[in-house]
Design an enzyme around this catalytic site. Structure first.
Site, PDB file in Angstrom:
ATOM      1  CB  THR A 137      -0.917  -0.038   1.163  1.00 24.59           C
ATOM      2  OG1 THR A 137      -1.684  -1.083   0.926  1.00 24.59           O
ATOM      3  CG2 THR A 137      -1.703   1.099   1.605  1.00 24.59           C
ATOM      4  NE  ARG A 189      -9.109  -7.406   3.284  1.00 23.47           N
ATOM      5  CZ  ARG A 189      -7.935  -6.785   3.346  1.00 23.47           C
ATOM      6  NH1 ARG A 189      -7.867  -6.033   2.320  1.00 23.47           N
ATOM      7  NH2 ARG A 189      -7.384  -6.608   4.447  1.00 23.47           N
ATOM      8  CB  VAL A 190     -13.546  -3.300   2.088  1.00 22.54           C
ATOM      9  CG1 VAL A 190     -12.486  -1.687   2.107  1.00 22.54           C
ATOM     10  CG2 VAL A 190     -14.139  -3.259   0.671  1.00 22.54           C
ATOM     11  N   GLY A 191     -10.267  -3.533   3.212  1.00 17.31           N
ATOM     12  CA  GLY A 191      -9.397  -3.664   4.480  1.00 17.31           C
ATOM     13  C   GLY A 191      -9.469  -2.196   5.099  1.00 17.31           C
ATOM     14  CG  ASP A 192      -5.702  -0.949   7.183  1.00 20.16           C
ATOM     15  OD1 ASP A 192      -5.837  -1.523   5.906  1.00 20.16           O
ATOM     16  OD2 ASP A 192      -4.822  -0.044   7.317  1.00 20.16           O
ATOM     17  CB  THR A 200       1.112  -0.020   4.815  1.00 23.79           C
ATOM     18  OG1 THR A 200       1.093  -1.471   4.307  1.00 23.79           O
ATOM     19  CG2 THR A 200       2.455   0.202   5.634  1.00 23.79           C
ATOM     20  N   GLY A 201      -0.528  -2.428   6.398  1.00 19.70           N
ATOM     21  CA  GLY A 201      -0.658  -3.572   7.084  1.00 19.70           C
ATOM     22  C   GLY A 201      -1.614  -4.632   6.871  1.00 19.70           C
ATOM     23  N   GLY A 253      -4.939  -5.413   7.041  1.00 19.73           N
ATOM     24  CA  GLY A 253      -6.025  -4.465   7.252  1.00 19.73           C
ATOM     25  C   GLY A 253      -7.024  -4.896   8.528  1.00 19.73           C
TER      26      GLY A 253
HETATM   27  N1  ASP Z   1      -3.734  -2.542   4.484  1.00 23.70           N
HETATM   28  C1  ASP Z   1      -3.835  -2.907   3.211  1.00 23.70           C
HETATM   29  C2  ASP Z   1      -5.080  -3.912   3.371  1.00 23.70           C
HETATM   30  O1  ASP Z   1      -5.512  -4.548   4.371  1.00 23.70           O
HETATM   31  C3  ASP Z   1      -3.004  -3.747   2.851  1.00 23.70           C
HETATM   32  C4  ASP Z   1      -1.538  -3.157   2.875  1.00 23.70           C
HETATM   33  O2  ASP Z   1      -1.261  -2.263   3.629  1.00 23.70           O
HETATM   34  O3  ASP Z   1      -0.538  -3.415   2.097  1.00 23.70           O
HETATM   35  O4  ASP Z   1      -5.981  -3.876   2.484  1.00 23.70           O
END
Ligand code: ASP
Length: 335
Positions: free
Chosen positions: A201, A229-232, A252-253, A255
């Protein structure tokens, strides 16, 4: 003879000019290009150089805007657009693939002066999703638009839409095949994700001369994601948050953990309620609370004085900052 009043007059002019000068905020920009299992041994020198050069390009371009008196939002947009357009990062052109072999992108933006925010999720044709998030913030009465609706809105606003093929990169497609293979094996998806995952990200936080903080984040999400699916990243308070009173944060991480920990807003709250510095507040969230839950990743941010924060609990995080037209500093590993 110089009269007393003319000396006082000259002193007054010098003092007021100086006051005006010191009132302009020192500008700063910090970015990330994802965190995860990133070791020096895993990245060939030539690729490492490409990452470093691209991050410097994003920092220099953003700083040019800030140094010339431009607004934080323009600097964040510029820095993120440069990374979205590069296949190196998991955002825009380099977005990861869903389980169905499509690319679904998420992005968000927040303005620390007004607490206005905008976000899009699950978009498949918007070339630069951060631009769509900015349009949502500035030209809609809403904060969060998803899927086809978000794309129709972006189209109405005149943003560039592209064919789904634009997002295809061999590297990301191969990553999907690899993770699907592992999924079939007894190791199971969860384990393999934890051991091998490289988040990619992108995010940026800027502080302009007027003292305004803006934070933005853009992503393709996680490889092999299913069922919409949707992340953070597009969740305000989780992946992105900005408040001129405290800080601006982009995350980033993994999510799911960042949503459950409301990471970005928690850092701001810790600063506000406990009076900790941005680095102390971020370290408490990333190195204590998130680890207790089992979440991996990192954050970047700036406080109202332009102090730079970078904190991660993974092996590496693509990251960098630039202050006051000085040279950009970029990092990848624990260095
Ligand atoms: N945080 C992002 C997600 O979970 C992934 C990422 O940071 O690469 O969608």
């Amino acid at each position: 003879m110089i009269s007393k009043s003319s000396i006082i007059g000259v002193l007054f002019i010098i003092l007021s000019t100086n006051t005006q000068f010191t009132m302009a905020q020192d500008v700063a920009l910090v970015i990330h290009g994802g965190a995860g299992n990133i070791y020096k041994a895993n990245i060939p020198d030539s690729i490492e150089l490409l990452y470093r050069e691209k991050m410097k390009e994003a920092l220099n371009a953003g700083m040019e805007i800030l140094a010339n008196g431009g607004e934080s939002i323009e600097a964040v947009k510029m820095a993120i657009n440069i990374m979205e357009d590069s296949p190196l990062f998991n955002a825009g052109k380099g977005a990861v693939f869903t389980s169905e072999g499509t690319n679904e992108l998420d992005a968000s933006i927040m303005d620390g002066a007004t607490l206005n925010a905008g976000a899009v999720a699950g978009v498949k044709h918007i070339k630069n999703p951060i631009n769509a998030a900015i349009e949502v913030m500035n030209f809609s009465p809403h904060v969060f638009l998803i899927g086809n609706g978000a794309e129709a809105f972006a189209n109405n606003r005149g943003l560039e839409l592209v064919d789904e093929k634009y997002f295809y990169t061999k590297k990301r497609y191969n990553q999907l095949q690899k993770i699907k293979e592992k999924e079939k094996s007894s190791q199971g998806l969860h384990e393999s994700k934890k051991k091998a995952y490289k988040f990619g990200t992108v995010g940026a936080v800027a502080l302009d001369k007027a003292g305004n903080i803006v934070a933005g984040t853009s992503t393709g999400g996680m490889t092999n994601k299913k069922f919409g699916r949707v992340g953070d990243v597009p969740v305000i308070g989780a992946g992105t948050y900005a408040n001129n009173k405290t800080c601006g944060i982009s995350a980033t991480g993994h999510g799911e953990y960042f949503i459950r920990s409301v990471v970005a807003h928690d850092i701001s709250s810790i600063m506000e309620y406990k009076g900790l510095s941005i680095q102390e507040a971020a370290d408490e969230v990333i190195h204590e609370k998130l680890i207790e839950l089992g979440g991996e990743g990192g954050v970047i941010g700036l406080d109202a004085k332009g102090n730079v924060m970078m904190s991660f609990n993974s092996n590496g995080m693509f990251r960098g900052y630039i202050k006051e037209s000085n040279k950009p500093y970029v990092f990848i590993f624990k260095e």
